[in-house]
Design a protein around this motif. Structure first.
Motif, PDB file in Angstrom:
ATOM      1  N   GLU A  23       1.131  -1.304   0.185  1.00 14.98           N
ATOM      2  CA  GLU A  23       0.063  -0.195   0.112  1.00 14.98           C
ATOM      3  C   GLU A  23       0.405   1.616  -0.044  1.00 14.98           C
ATOM      4  OE1 GLU A  23      -4.264   0.622   1.979  1.00 14.98           O
ATOM      5  OE2 GLU A  23      -2.776   1.142   3.261  1.00 14.98           O
ATOM      6  N   LEU A  24       0.604   2.104  -0.897  1.00 18.75           N
ATOM      7  CA  LEU A  24       0.854   3.599  -0.888  1.00 18.75           C
ATOM      8  C   LEU A  24       0.364   4.944   0.384  1.00 18.75           C
ATOM      9  CD1 LEU A  24       2.093   3.857  -5.030  1.00 18.75           C
ATOM     10  CD2 LEU A  24       3.504   2.692  -2.629  1.00 18.75           C
ATOM     11  N   ASP A  74       4.637   9.438  -2.089  1.00 19.59           N
ATOM     12  CA  ASP A  74       4.047   8.544  -1.366  1.00 19.59           C
ATOM     13  C   ASP A  74       5.699   8.262  -0.049  1.00 19.59           C
ATOM     14  OD1 ASP A  74       6.065   7.138  -3.125  1.00 19.59           O
ATOM     15  OD2 ASP A  74       4.858   6.002  -3.927  1.00 19.59           O
ATOM     16  N   GLN A  75       5.339   7.217   0.401  1.00 15.63           N
ATOM     17  CA  GLN A  75       6.365   7.019   1.360  1.00 15.63           C
ATOM     18  C   GLN A  75       7.706   6.613   0.999  1.00 15.63           C
ATOM     19  OE1 GLN A  75       4.046   5.232   0.781  1.00 15.63           O
ATOM     20  NE2 GLN A  75       4.439   2.907   1.760  1.00 15.63           N
ATOM     21  N   SER A 115      -4.282   0.748  -2.197  1.00 14.30           N
ATOM     22  CA  SER A 115      -3.626  -0.421  -2.761  1.00 14.30           C
ATOM     23  C   SER A 115      -3.558  -0.361  -4.092  1.00 14.30           C
ATOM     24  CB  SER A 115      -4.170  -1.485  -2.033  1.00 14.30           C
ATOM     25  OG  SER A 115      -5.965  -0.972  -1.967  1.00 14.30           O
ATOM     26  N   GLU A 116      -4.322   0.248  -4.794  1.00 11.59           N
ATOM     27  CA  GLU A 116      -4.207   0.227  -6.287  1.00 11.59           C
ATOM     28  C   GLU A 116      -4.226   1.554  -6.545  1.00 11.59           C
ATOM     29  OE1 GLU A 116      -8.355  -1.973  -7.322  1.00 11.59           O
ATOM     30  OE2 GLU A 116      -8.550  -3.148  -5.652  1.00 11.59           O
ATOM     31  N   TYR A 117      -3.141   0.780  -7.872  1.00 15.10           N
ATOM     32  CA  TYR A 117      -2.566   1.737  -8.511  1.00 15.10           C
ATOM     33  C   TYR A 117      -2.048   1.339  -9.658  1.00 15.10           C
ATOM     34  CZ  TYR A 117       1.230   0.553  -5.372  1.00 15.10           C
ATOM     35  OH  TYR A 117       1.465  -0.351  -4.651  1.00 15.10           O
ATOM     36  N   GLU A 118      -1.491   1.839 -11.735  1.00 15.01           N
ATOM     37  CA  GLU A 118      -1.347   1.852 -11.839  1.00 15.01           C
ATOM     38  C   GLU A 118       0.057   2.201 -12.413  1.00 15.01           C
ATOM     39  OE1 GLU A 118      -1.666   2.576 -16.800  1.00 15.01           O
ATOM     40  OE2 GLU A 118      -2.981   3.042 -15.332  1.00 15.01           O
ATOM     41  N   TYR A 160       0.131   5.751 -10.912  1.00 15.42           N
ATOM     42  CA  TYR A 160      -1.433   6.758 -11.289  1.00 15.42           C
ATOM     43  C   TYR A 160      -2.864   5.691 -10.256  1.00 15.42           C
ATOM     44  CZ  TYR A 160       0.390   9.294 -15.292  1.00 15.42           C
ATOM     45  OH  TYR A 160       0.890  10.373 -15.771  1.00 15.42           O
ATOM     46  N   GLY A 161      -3.308   6.981 -10.345  1.00 20.27           N
ATOM     47  CA  GLY A 161      -4.628   6.599  -9.744  1.00 20.27           C
ATOM     48  C   GLY A 161      -5.511   6.860  -9.051  1.00 20.27           C
ATOM     49  N   ARG A 162      -6.376   6.267  -8.292  1.00 20.64           N
ATOM     50  CA  ARG A 162      -8.257   6.994  -8.629  1.00 20.64           C
ATOM     51  C   ARG A 162      -8.573   6.850  -7.128  1.00 20.64           C
ATOM     52  NH1 ARG A 162     -12.051  10.506 -10.953  1.00 20.64           N
ATOM     53  NH2 ARG A 162     -13.599   9.922  -9.883  1.00 20.64           N
TER      54      ARG A 162
END
Length: 414
Positions: free
Chosen positions: A362-363, A379-380, A401-404, A411-413
């Motif tokens: 997870e970011l 992110d960290q 937890s979900e990203y491209e 990238y995330g949403r």
């Protein structure tokens, strides 16, 4: 009230100093719109001759844009300030130690040059960071190293540390005002605590106990400053999982030319230790320093490929007058230096992508800004992430937890 616009060049220490000046203004109003300014304060950088050129170009821009009154501070005040004043291009020049007297400086009617004291210890406390989601905390000033290419010790003075109590007071105030991420900065951050019976690791442990502190980041530190005491905090959850450790080069011979204190073999052992603990690792690097032959460059790149690097702050060598490197021979052709820079950048860019692909957790992202409808944060691991959202996320912490994973960034949403 007259409006003042602050133009900041250079490092995070200058960013902090600009915030001190903004917070110290009583008789003037800060504007973030340059076109509205009656006064422009230029907080300058002088790390290279090129940095001086950028400052002079900006002065020309202000002169051609309507005639706001110009004042110069920062490192360039010590190297170019007097000449700029004599040329009538600035109304006044003052050193870093004078920044808390900003009202007094801006109110002077006659041209002035007040370089200030290179031995001062900053006692300023900042309550807010205008236009920022993160807080930059200056913990020390100056540098006692004498790298052959660097002018900074001569314009910032030798290393000296801010009072631990002042640093903790400042972070306590900022945490109450909603800041959760703190970046410890200075001219040579890792030297914190010398002659004061403290240390960087000790200070960070005390900061971590302040309510509201969520993440602590560091500016650039030297390899020899990652001490056994510092290694004891590497598993702490509040320490950002990214460390920026300045190497400047990976050829042992080049490190000698540069009068550096680090040793490549030990640097590699340190980087491998940090990588084994899951850290992203950044570094500084200079290409094209005098004496950098093709053989030494090839050796350096072999070493870089062996290092678990993920981030890079690199630039071509730029001569800085009055430093030992400025008269060293043989010089490296500028085109060659740029080609080497691009080669280095491509190597580390590929390593960063590899690092991001290998991570499946997870970011934890602090959203810093919005541009063209997309939100930008880090992110960290100090990797940029771009997020689409229908809500205003600036200043918020987001767990993803979900990203491209894309080549340039994640990238995330939300």
């Amino acid at each position: 009230m007259k409006k003042v616009y602050f133009k900041t060049f250079g490092c995070r220490t200058n960013l902090y100093d600009s915030q001190v000046m903004m917070g110290s203004l009583q008789e003037y109003e800060v504007t973030e719109d340059e076109s509205q300014a009656d006064i422009v304060v230029i907080n300058s950088c002088t790390v290279t001759n090129g940095a001086d050129t950028h400052v002079r170009s900006y002065i020309s821009h202000v002169e051609n844009s309507g005639g706001a009154k110009i004042f110069l501070t920062g490192c360039g005040a010590h190297t170019k300030g007097e000449n700029l004043l004599k040329q009538g291009r600035v109304s006044g020049v003052f050193g870093q130690s004078e920044k808390i007297k900003i009202d007094e400086m801006l109110s002077k009617e006659e041209p002035f040059y007040e370089p200030g004291d290179l031995n001062f210890i900053d006692e300023s406390v900042v309550d807010d960071f205008i236009g920022k989601s993160r807080a930059f905390i200056k913990i020390q000033e100056g540098c006692s190293f004498r790298c052959s290419y660097c002018i900074i010790p001569y314009v910032r003075g030798d290393a000296r540390s801010m009072s631990e109590d002042k640093v903790l007071e400042q972070i306590t105030r900022l945490a109450r005002n909603g800041f959760g991420e703190f970046i410890l900065t200075g001219t040579n951050v890792g030297s914190y605590g010398q002659k004061t019976e403290s240390s960087l690791a000790s200070l960070m442990k005390k900061i971590s106990r302040i309510r509201g502190v969520r993440r602590i980041r560091l500016g650039s530190v030297e390899p020899i400053q990652i001490t056994d005491e510092f290694k004891e905090i590497l598993d702490e959850p509040w320490l950002e999982r990214h460390l920026h450790i300045a190497l400047q080069h990976t050829s042992p011979q080049m490190l000698k030319f540069m009068n550096r204190r680090n040793v490549y073999k030990q640097d590699r052992e340190l980087f491998e230790l940090l990588s084994s603990k899951g850290f992203a690792i950044g570094t500084d690097f200079i290409t094209g320093h005098p004496g950098e032959s093709k053989e030494l460059w090839d050796e350096a790149m072999r070493n870089v490929r062996d290092l678990p690097l993920t981030h890079l702050h690199a630039f071509t060598y730029s001569k800085r007058d009055s430093t030992p490197s400025a008269v060293m021979k043989p010089e490296v052709n500028g085109k060659v230096a740029k080609e080497r820079l691009h080669e280095l950048q491509e190597i580390v860019k590929a390593k960063n992508l590899e690092f991001r692909k290998a991570f499946s957790g997870e970011l934890e992202v602090l959203i810093e800004s919005e541009k063209d409808g997309a939100f930008i944060g880090y992110d960290q691991y100090f990797n940029k992430i771009i997020i689409d959202s229908d809500e205003d996320l600036v200043g918020n912490w987001i767990n993803l937890s979900e990203y491209e994973i894309r080549e340039e960034s994640n990238y995330g949403r939300v």
